[in-house]
Design a protein around this motif. Structure first.
Motif, PDB file in Angstrom:
ATOM      1  N   THR A   1       0.861  -1.178   0.000  1.00 47.63           N
ATOM      2  CA  THR A   1       0.000   0.000   0.000  1.00 47.63           C
ATOM      3  C   THR A   1       0.896   1.225   0.000  1.00 47.63           C
ATOM      4  O   THR A   1       1.604   1.471   0.973  1.00 47.63           O
ATOM      5  CB  THR A   1      -0.907   0.014   1.249  1.00 47.63           C
ATOM      6  N   PRO A   2       0.899   1.987  -1.119  1.00 48.38           N
ATOM      7  CA  PRO A   2       1.800   3.144  -1.167  1.00 48.38           C
ATOM      8  C   PRO A   2       1.307   4.295  -0.303  1.00 48.38           C
ATOM      9  O   PRO A   2       0.116   4.534  -0.183  1.00 48.38           O
ATOM     10  CB  PRO A   2       1.796   3.527  -2.643  1.00 48.38           C
ATOM     11  N   THR A   3       2.258   4.976   0.327  1.00 45.65           N
ATOM     12  CA  THR A   3       1.997   6.253   0.980  1.00 45.65           C
ATOM     13  C   THR A   3       2.779   7.287   0.172  1.00 45.65           C
ATOM     14  O   THR A   3       3.071   7.044  -0.981  1.00 45.65           O
ATOM     15  CB  THR A   3       2.409   6.198   2.473  1.00 45.65           C
ATOM     16  N   ALA A   4       3.158   8.405   0.739  1.00 44.39           N
ATOM     17  CA  ALA A   4       3.821   9.461  -0.039  1.00 44.39           C
ATOM     18  C   ALA A   4       5.111   8.970  -0.709  1.00 44.39           C
ATOM     19  O   ALA A   4       5.281   9.122  -1.907  1.00 44.39           O
ATOM     20  CB  ALA A   4       4.114  10.672   0.838  1.00 44.39           C
ATOM     21  N   ASP A   5       6.030   8.387   0.049  1.00 40.71           N
ATOM     22  CA  ASP A   5       7.309   7.940  -0.511  1.00 40.71           C
ATOM     23  C   ASP A   5       7.743   6.582   0.001  1.00 40.71           C
ATOM     24  O   ASP A   5       8.918   6.245  -0.040  1.00 40.71           O
ATOM     25  CB  ASP A   5       8.415   8.961  -0.207  1.00 40.71           C
ATOM     26  N   ASP A   6       6.811   5.807   0.537  1.00 43.33           N
ATOM     27  CA  ASP A   6       7.160   4.470   0.993  1.00 43.33           C
ATOM     28  C   ASP A   6       5.927   3.579   0.952  1.00 43.33           C
ATOM     29  O   ASP A   6       4.922   3.944   0.375  1.00 43.33           O
ATOM     30  CB  ASP A   6       7.833   4.503   2.359  1.00 43.33           C
ATOM     31  N   PHE A   7       6.042   2.400   1.567  1.00 45.45           N
ATOM     32  CA  PHE A   7       4.957   1.424   1.548  1.00 45.45           C
ATOM     33  C   PHE A   7       4.594   0.965   2.949  1.00 45.45           C
ATOM     34  O   PHE A   7       5.435   0.935   3.836  1.00 45.45           O
ATOM     35  CB  PHE A   7       5.372   0.153   0.775  1.00 45.45           C
ATOM     36  N   ALA A   8       3.352   0.534   3.083  1.00 41.38           N
ATOM     37  CA  ALA A   8       2.896  -0.245   4.228  1.00 41.38           C
ATOM     38  C   ALA A   8       2.432  -1.576   3.643  1.00 41.38           C
ATOM     39  O   ALA A   8       2.164  -1.679   2.449  1.00 41.38           O
ATOM     40  CB  ALA A   8       1.743   0.462   4.942  1.00 41.38           C
ATOM     41  N   CYS A   9       2.362  -2.603   4.474  1.00 41.71           N
ATOM     42  CA  CYS A   9       1.878  -3.899   4.000  1.00 41.71           C
ATOM     43  C   CYS A   9       0.389  -3.955   4.312  1.00 41.71           C
ATOM     44  O   CYS A   9      -0.015  -3.903   5.469  1.00 41.71           O
ATOM     45  CB  CYS A   9       2.631  -5.046   4.681  1.00 41.71           C
ATOM     46  N   GLY A  10      -0.432  -4.062   3.266  1.00 38.90           N
ATOM     47  CA  GLY A  10      -1.880  -3.967   3.419  1.00 38.90           C
ATOM     48  C   GLY A  10      -2.609  -5.268   3.614  1.00 38.90           C
ATOM     49  O   GLY A  10      -3.823  -5.280   3.651  1.00 38.90           O
ATOM     50  N   CYS A  11      -1.897  -6.413   3.720  1.00 40.90           N
ATOM     51  CA  CYS A  11      -2.616  -7.683   3.967  1.00 40.90           C
ATOM     52  C   CYS A  11      -1.706  -8.663   4.668  1.00 40.90           C
ATOM     53  O   CYS A  11      -0.549  -8.397   4.883  1.00 40.90           O
ATOM     54  CB  CYS A  11      -3.153  -8.290   2.684  1.00 40.90           C
TER      55      CYS A  11
END
Length: 178
Positions: free
Chosen positions: A168-178
């Protein structure tokens, strides 16, 4: 610029056709060689992704700023976004410019995995910029001022596990969405 932004927005909404397993974590970009103006990005990123596809290929999802940046002063800042590359062991060629009769630049690049050192993955990103036209009508912020090359070593510190399909993209990085 509007076409580029629209293409990036549409690309970010479409699922990646090939999945990969890996981890998100920060990357540190260090210059090994760089005669570009401005110099290509160095420093620490937010959480990006490194993994392996089911076929065994290296997969790197980086921020647009880390891959392309920084932007030229006369062309503005890079928009926030991400880029996913499935490394093939060969150079990848990108032709930049939306007008078939006029190109802004050709860029050849290659991601190479250098190994693992104490839990961190070591990568290399080589870029060769050719036929650069910084006055291109599209005014791509990331096109350097002239033809050039750069080689950057990338140290990736893996954090939480994630699948490429779950980023899951944010401004300049990712989170793991699942």
């Amino acid at each position: 610029m509007k076409r580029l932004l629209a293409a990036l927005i549409l690309a970010s909404c479409q699922p990646v056709a090939e999945d990969a397993t890996g981890a998100i974590g920060p990357m540190v970009f260090e210059t090994l060689e760089d005669d570009c103006r401005p110099h290509r990005f160095t420093g620490t990123t937010g959480n990006l992704f490194v993994g392996t596809s089911s076929g065994g290929r290296l997969v790197v999802s980086s921020s647009l700023n880390a891959f392309w940046g920084p932007g030229r002063e006369d062309a503005g800042a890079l928009i926030a976004g991400s880029r996913t590359d499935f490394a093939t062991g060969n150079d990848v060629e990108l032709v930049l410019g939306g007008e078939p009769s006029r190109r802004c630049a050709t860029m050849r690049y290659r991601w190479t995995e250098l190994g693992v050192d104490g839990g961190t993955r070591l990568l290399e990103l080589k870029q060769l910029w050719l036929a650069v036209d910084p006055g291109c009508p599209e005014a791509y912020a990331h096109v350097p001022e002239r033809d050039c090359s750069s080689t950057r070593r990338v140290t990736f510190t893996p954090g939480p596990s994630c699948r490429l399909q779950c980023l899951t993209p944010t401004a300049d990085d990712f989170a793991c969405g699942c």
